[in-house]
Design an enzyme around this catalytic site. Structure first.
Site, PDB file in Angstrom:
ATOM      1  N   ASP A  46       0.732  -1.239   0.062  1.00 22.77           N
ATOM      2  CA  ASP A  46      -0.017  -0.071  -0.032  1.00 22.77           C
ATOM      3  C   ASP A  46       0.969   1.301   0.171  1.00 22.77           C
ATOM      4  O   ASP A  46       1.899   1.219   0.838  1.00 22.77           O
ATOM      5  CB  ASP A  46      -0.946  -0.129   1.294  1.00 22.77           C
ATOM      6  CG  ASP A  46      -2.049   1.127   1.217  1.00 22.77           C
ATOM      7  OD1 ASP A  46      -3.198   0.664   1.046  1.00 22.77           O
ATOM      8  OD2 ASP A  46      -1.782   2.243   1.010  1.00 22.77           O
ATOM      9  N   GLN A  57     -14.637   3.180   1.103  1.00 24.76           N
ATOM     10  CA  GLN A  57     -13.749   2.373  -0.107  1.00 24.76           C
ATOM     11  C   GLN A  57     -13.494   3.762  -0.910  1.00 24.76           C
ATOM     12  O   GLN A  57     -14.087   4.929  -1.226  1.00 24.76           O
ATOM     13  CB  GLN A  57     -14.653   1.675  -0.987  1.00 24.76           C
ATOM     14  CG  GLN A  57     -13.918   0.936  -2.128  1.00 24.76           C
ATOM     15  CD  GLN A  57     -14.789  -0.086  -2.689  1.00 24.76           C
ATOM     16  OE1 GLN A  57     -15.887  -0.203  -2.682  1.00 24.76           O
ATOM     17  NE2 GLN A  57     -14.141  -0.682  -3.755  1.00 24.76           N
ATOM     18  N   HIS A  99     -10.032  -4.958  -3.428  1.00 24.22           N
ATOM     19  CA  HIS A  99      -8.968  -5.353  -2.761  1.00 24.22           C
ATOM     20  C   HIS A  99      -9.119  -5.663  -1.168  1.00 24.22           C
ATOM     21  O   HIS A  99     -10.177  -5.351  -0.446  1.00 24.22           O
ATOM     22  CB  HIS A  99      -7.981  -3.939  -2.873  1.00 24.22           C
ATOM     23  CG  HIS A  99      -8.583  -3.020  -2.382  1.00 24.22           C
ATOM     24  ND1 HIS A  99      -9.272  -2.036  -3.235  1.00 24.22           N
ATOM     25  CD2 HIS A  99      -8.344  -2.177  -1.113  1.00 24.22           C
ATOM     26  CE1 HIS A  99      -9.897  -1.169  -2.309  1.00 24.22           C
ATOM     27  NE2 HIS A  99      -9.247  -0.893  -1.249  1.00 24.22           N
ATOM     28  N   HIS A 116      -6.806  -5.541   2.410  1.00 24.72           N
ATOM     29  CA  HIS A 116      -5.964  -5.154   3.252  1.00 24.72           C
ATOM     30  C   HIS A 116      -5.333  -6.087   4.219  1.00 24.72           C
ATOM     31  O   HIS A 116      -6.029  -6.612   4.956  1.00 24.72           O
ATOM     32  CB  HIS A 116      -6.346  -3.821   4.161  1.00 24.72           C
ATOM     33  CG  HIS A 116      -6.779  -2.581   3.297  1.00 24.72           C
ATOM     34  ND1 HIS A 116      -5.893  -1.607   3.008  1.00 24.72           N
ATOM     35  CD2 HIS A 116      -7.859  -2.122   2.691  1.00 24.72           C
ATOM     36  CE1 HIS A 116      -6.663  -0.645   2.455  1.00 24.72           C
ATOM     37  NE2 HIS A 116      -7.751  -1.030   2.204  1.00 24.72           N
TER      38      HIS A 116
HETATM   39  P1  AMP Z   1      -9.532   1.513   0.489  1.00 30.39           P
HETATM   40  O1  AMP Z   1      -9.893   2.901   1.257  1.00 30.39           O
HETATM   41  O2  AMP Z   1     -10.050   0.264   1.060  1.00 30.39           O
HETATM   42  O3  AMP Z   1     -10.384   1.765  -1.185  1.00 30.39           O
HETATM   43  O4  AMP Z   1      -8.117   1.728  -0.009  1.00 30.39           O
HETATM   44  C1  AMP Z   1      -7.409   1.899  -0.869  1.00 30.39           C
HETATM   45  C2  AMP Z   1      -6.008   1.692  -0.567  1.00 30.39           C
HETATM   46  O5  AMP Z   1      -5.283   1.943  -1.818  1.00 30.39           O
HETATM   47  C3  AMP Z   1      -5.348   3.067   0.444  1.00 30.39           C
HETATM   48  O6  AMP Z   1      -4.981   2.401   1.445  1.00 30.39           O
HETATM   49  C4  AMP Z   1      -4.240   3.685  -0.579  1.00 30.39           C
HETATM   50  O7  AMP Z   1      -3.232   4.145   0.197  1.00 30.39           O
HETATM   51  C5  AMP Z   1      -3.959   2.482  -1.484  1.00 30.39           C
HETATM   52  N1  AMP Z   1      -3.576   3.076  -2.913  1.00 30.39           N
HETATM   53  C6  AMP Z   1      -4.150   3.905  -3.534  1.00 30.39           C
HETATM   54  N2  AMP Z   1      -3.229   4.180  -4.768  1.00 30.39           N
HETATM   55  C7  AMP Z   1      -2.381   3.312  -4.549  1.00 30.39           C
HETATM   56  C8  AMP Z   1      -1.117   2.885  -5.433  1.00 30.39           C
HETATM   57  N3  AMP Z   1      -0.932   3.577  -6.616  1.00 30.39           N
HETATM   58  N4  AMP Z   1      -0.529   1.913  -5.028  1.00 30.39           N
HETATM   59  C9  AMP Z   1      -0.567   1.184  -3.744  1.00 30.39           C
HETATM   60  N5  AMP Z   1      -1.512   1.441  -2.961  1.00 30.39           N
HETATM   61  C10 AMP Z   1      -2.454   2.576  -3.346  1.00 30.39           C
END
Ligand code: AMP
Ligand code: ZN
Length: 146
Positions: A36, A99, A105, A107
Protein backbone atom coordinates in the site's frame (compact mmCIF):
# COMPACT_ATOMS: atom_id res chain seq x y z
CA UNK A 1 -11.48 -17.26 -14.93
CA UNK A 2 -12.78 -14.65 -17.41
CA UNK A 3 -10.41 -11.72 -17.73
CA UNK A 4 -12.33 -8.46 -18.02
CA UNK A 5 -10.69 -5.59 -19.95
CA UNK A 6 -8.18 -3.38 -18.15
CA UNK A 7 -9.73 -0.05 -17.21
CA UNK A 8 -7.44 2.87 -17.93
CA UNK A 9 -9.18 4.98 -15.28
CA UNK A 10 -8.43 2.44 -12.53
CA UNK A 11 -5.08 2.70 -10.75
CA UNK A 12 -5.09 -0.98 -9.75
CA UNK A 13 -5.81 -2.08 -13.34
CA UNK A 14 -2.87 0.06 -14.41
CA UNK A 15 -0.69 -1.65 -11.79
CA UNK A 16 -1.80 -5.06 -13.14
CA UNK A 17 -1.01 -3.90 -16.69
CA UNK A 18 2.39 -2.59 -15.59
CA UNK A 19 1.65 0.97 -16.69
CA UNK A 20 1.67 2.28 -13.09
CA UNK A 21 4.50 1.66 -10.64
CA UNK A 22 3.97 -0.75 -7.76
CA UNK A 23 5.97 -2.67 -5.18
CA UNK A 24 4.89 -6.26 -5.75
CA UNK A 25 4.97 -8.98 -3.11
CA UNK A 26 3.28 -11.84 -4.98
CA UNK A 27 1.87 -12.50 -8.42
CA UNK A 28 0.03 -15.47 -9.90
CA UNK A 29 -2.31 -15.76 -12.90
CA UNK A 30 -5.36 -14.58 -10.92
CA UNK A 31 -4.09 -12.23 -8.20
CA UNK A 32 -1.52 -9.62 -7.31
CA UNK A 33 -0.24 -8.47 -3.90
CA UNK A 34 1.64 -5.20 -3.53
CA UNK A 35 2.59 -2.64 -0.91
CA UNK A 36 0.00 0.00 0.00
CA UNK A 37 1.38 3.39 -1.04
CA UNK A 38 0.13 5.05 2.16
CA UNK A 39 0.74 2.31 4.72
CA UNK A 40 -1.02 2.33 8.07
CA UNK A 41 1.87 0.24 9.41
CA UNK A 42 5.11 -1.23 8.09
CA UNK A 43 4.15 -4.22 5.97
CA UNK A 44 0.68 -2.97 4.88
CA UNK A 45 -0.10 -5.02 1.77
CA UNK A 46 -3.04 -5.01 -0.66
CA UNK A 47 -4.27 -8.13 -2.45
CA UNK A 48 -6.37 -7.81 -5.61
CA UNK A 49 -7.86 -10.00 -8.30
CA UNK A 50 -6.26 -9.08 -11.64
CA UNK A 51 -9.56 -8.49 -13.46
CA UNK A 52 -11.49 -5.36 -12.59
CA UNK A 53 -14.43 -5.90 -10.28
CA UNK A 54 -15.55 -3.04 -8.10
CA UNK A 55 -16.47 -4.73 -4.85
CA UNK A 56 -17.42 -7.97 -3.07
CA UNK A 57 -20.82 -7.92 -4.75
CA UNK A 58 -19.43 -7.90 -8.29
CA UNK A 59 -16.46 -10.22 -7.74
CA UNK A 60 -17.27 -13.87 -8.56
CA UNK A 61 -16.80 -16.32 -5.67
CA UNK A 62 -13.90 -18.21 -7.35
CA UNK A 63 -12.02 -14.91 -7.71
CA UNK A 64 -12.67 -14.12 -4.03
CA UNK A 65 -11.28 -17.56 -3.25
CA UNK A 66 -8.15 -16.89 -5.28
CA UNK A 67 -7.68 -13.59 -3.42
CA UNK A 68 -8.03 -15.41 -0.07
CA UNK A 69 -5.40 -17.97 -1.11
CA UNK A 70 -3.02 -15.08 -1.71
CA UNK A 71 -4.08 -13.33 1.51
CA UNK A 72 -3.14 -16.47 3.47
CA UNK A 73 0.18 -16.85 1.67
CA UNK A 74 1.15 -13.21 2.22
CA UNK A 75 -0.13 -13.22 5.83
CA UNK A 76 2.28 -16.07 6.60
CA UNK A 77 5.10 -14.17 4.91
CA UNK A 78 4.34 -11.02 6.96
CA UNK A 79 4.30 -13.07 10.16
CA UNK A 80 7.61 -14.72 9.25
CA UNK A 81 9.37 -11.53 8.23
CA UNK A 82 7.84 -8.63 10.14
CA UNK A 83 6.35 -10.60 13.04
CA UNK A 84 3.78 -8.04 14.18
CA UNK A 85 1.85 -9.01 17.32
CA UNK A 86 -1.40 -8.86 15.30
CA UNK A 87 -2.50 -8.76 11.68
CA UNK A 88 -5.73 -7.13 10.45
CA UNK A 89 -7.38 -8.41 7.28
CA UNK A 90 -9.81 -5.72 6.16
CA UNK A 91 -11.97 -5.03 3.14
CA UNK A 92 -14.58 -2.32 2.53
CA UNK A 93 -17.28 -1.85 -0.09
CA UNK A 94 -18.73 1.49 -1.12
CA UNK A 95 -17.85 5.08 -0.36
CA UNK A 96 -19.91 4.99 2.84
CA UNK A 97 -17.72 2.13 4.10
CA UNK A 98 -14.58 4.09 3.30
CA UNK A 99 -13.72 2.55 -0.08
CA UNK A 100 -11.58 4.93 -2.12
CA UNK A 101 -10.25 2.67 -4.89
CA UNK A 102 -13.08 0.92 -6.70
CA UNK A 103 -11.23 -2.25 -7.72
CA UNK A 104 -11.84 -5.01 -5.16
CA UNK A 105 -8.98 -5.33 -2.69
CA UNK A 106 -8.15 -6.77 0.72
CA UNK A 107 -5.87 -4.98 3.19
CA UNK A 108 -3.34 -6.87 5.31
CA UNK A 109 -2.29 -4.50 8.08
CA UNK A 110 0.21 -5.38 10.82
CA UNK A 111 -1.30 -4.32 14.14
CA UNK A 112 0.59 -3.37 17.26
CA UNK A 113 -2.26 -2.76 19.71
CA UNK A 114 -3.35 0.47 21.26
CA UNK A 115 -4.64 2.19 18.16
CA UNK A 116 -8.24 1.42 17.23
CA UNK A 117 -9.27 1.26 13.59
CA UNK A 118 -12.82 1.87 14.88
CA UNK A 119 -14.10 -1.43 13.56
CA UNK A 120 -15.47 -2.39 16.96
CA UNK A 121 -18.67 -1.20 18.58
CA UNK A 122 -18.50 0.26 22.06
CA UNK A 123 -21.84 -1.11 23.30
CA UNK A 124 -23.04 -4.70 23.54
CA UNK A 125 -26.23 -5.17 21.47
CA UNK A 126 -29.55 -6.52 22.69
CA UNK A 127 -29.61 -10.30 21.99
CA UNK A 128 -33.23 -10.33 20.76
CA UNK A 129 -32.30 -7.61 18.29
CA UNK A 130 -29.29 -9.70 17.16
CA UNK A 131 -31.64 -12.68 16.65
CA UNK A 132 -34.01 -10.52 14.60
CA UNK A 133 -31.24 -9.17 12.38
CA UNK A 134 -29.62 -12.61 11.96
CA UNK A 135 -32.96 -14.03 10.84
CA UNK A 136 -33.48 -11.10 8.47
CA UNK A 137 -30.08 -11.70 6.86
CA UNK A 138 -30.70 -15.47 6.63
CA UNK A 139 -33.92 -14.75 4.73
CA UNK A 140 -31.80 -13.09 2.03
CA UNK A 141 -29.33 -15.96 1.59
CA UNK A 142 -29.02 -17.52 -1.86
CA UNK A 143 -27.41 -20.81 -2.68
CA UNK A 144 -23.72 -20.94 -1.72
CA UNK A 145 -21.27 -19.55 -4.20
CA UNK A 146 -23.70 -17.06 -5.78
P1 AMP B 1 -9.70 1.61 0.36
O1 AMP B 1 -9.97 2.76 1.27
O2 AMP B 1 -9.97 0.29 1.01
O3 AMP B 1 -10.36 1.76 -0.99
O4 AMP B 1 -8.13 1.63 0.17
C1 AMP B 1 -7.45 2.00 -0.97
C2 AMP B 1 -6.00 1.87 -0.62
O5 AMP B 1 -5.25 1.93 -1.81
C3 AMP B 1 -5.46 2.97 0.31
O6 AMP B 1 -4.92 2.36 1.46
C4 AMP B 1 -4.39 3.67 -0.54
O7 AMP B 1 -3.27 4.06 0.21
C5 AMP B 1 -4.03 2.59 -1.54
N1 AMP B 1 -3.53 3.05 -2.80
C6 AMP B 1 -4.05 4.01 -3.61
N2 AMP B 1 -3.31 4.14 -4.73
C7 AMP B 1 -2.29 3.24 -4.62
C8 AMP B 1 -1.18 2.90 -5.45
N3 AMP B 1 -0.96 3.51 -6.62
N4 AMP B 1 -0.33 1.93 -5.03
C9 AMP B 1 -0.54 1.31 -3.84
N5 AMP B 1 -1.56 1.59 -3.02
C10 AMP B 1 -2.42 2.56 -3.40
ZN1 ZN C 1 -9.40 -1.97 -11.90
Amino acid sequence: MTITPVRDDCIFCRIVAGTARSHPVWEDPDTLAFMDLAPLATGHVLVIPKPHWENVFETPAPALGAVMDTVKRVAHAIRTTIAPPGLGVYQVNGRAAGQTVFHYHVHLIPRHGGVSLDLHGRRRADRDELDRVASLIRSGLDAPGG
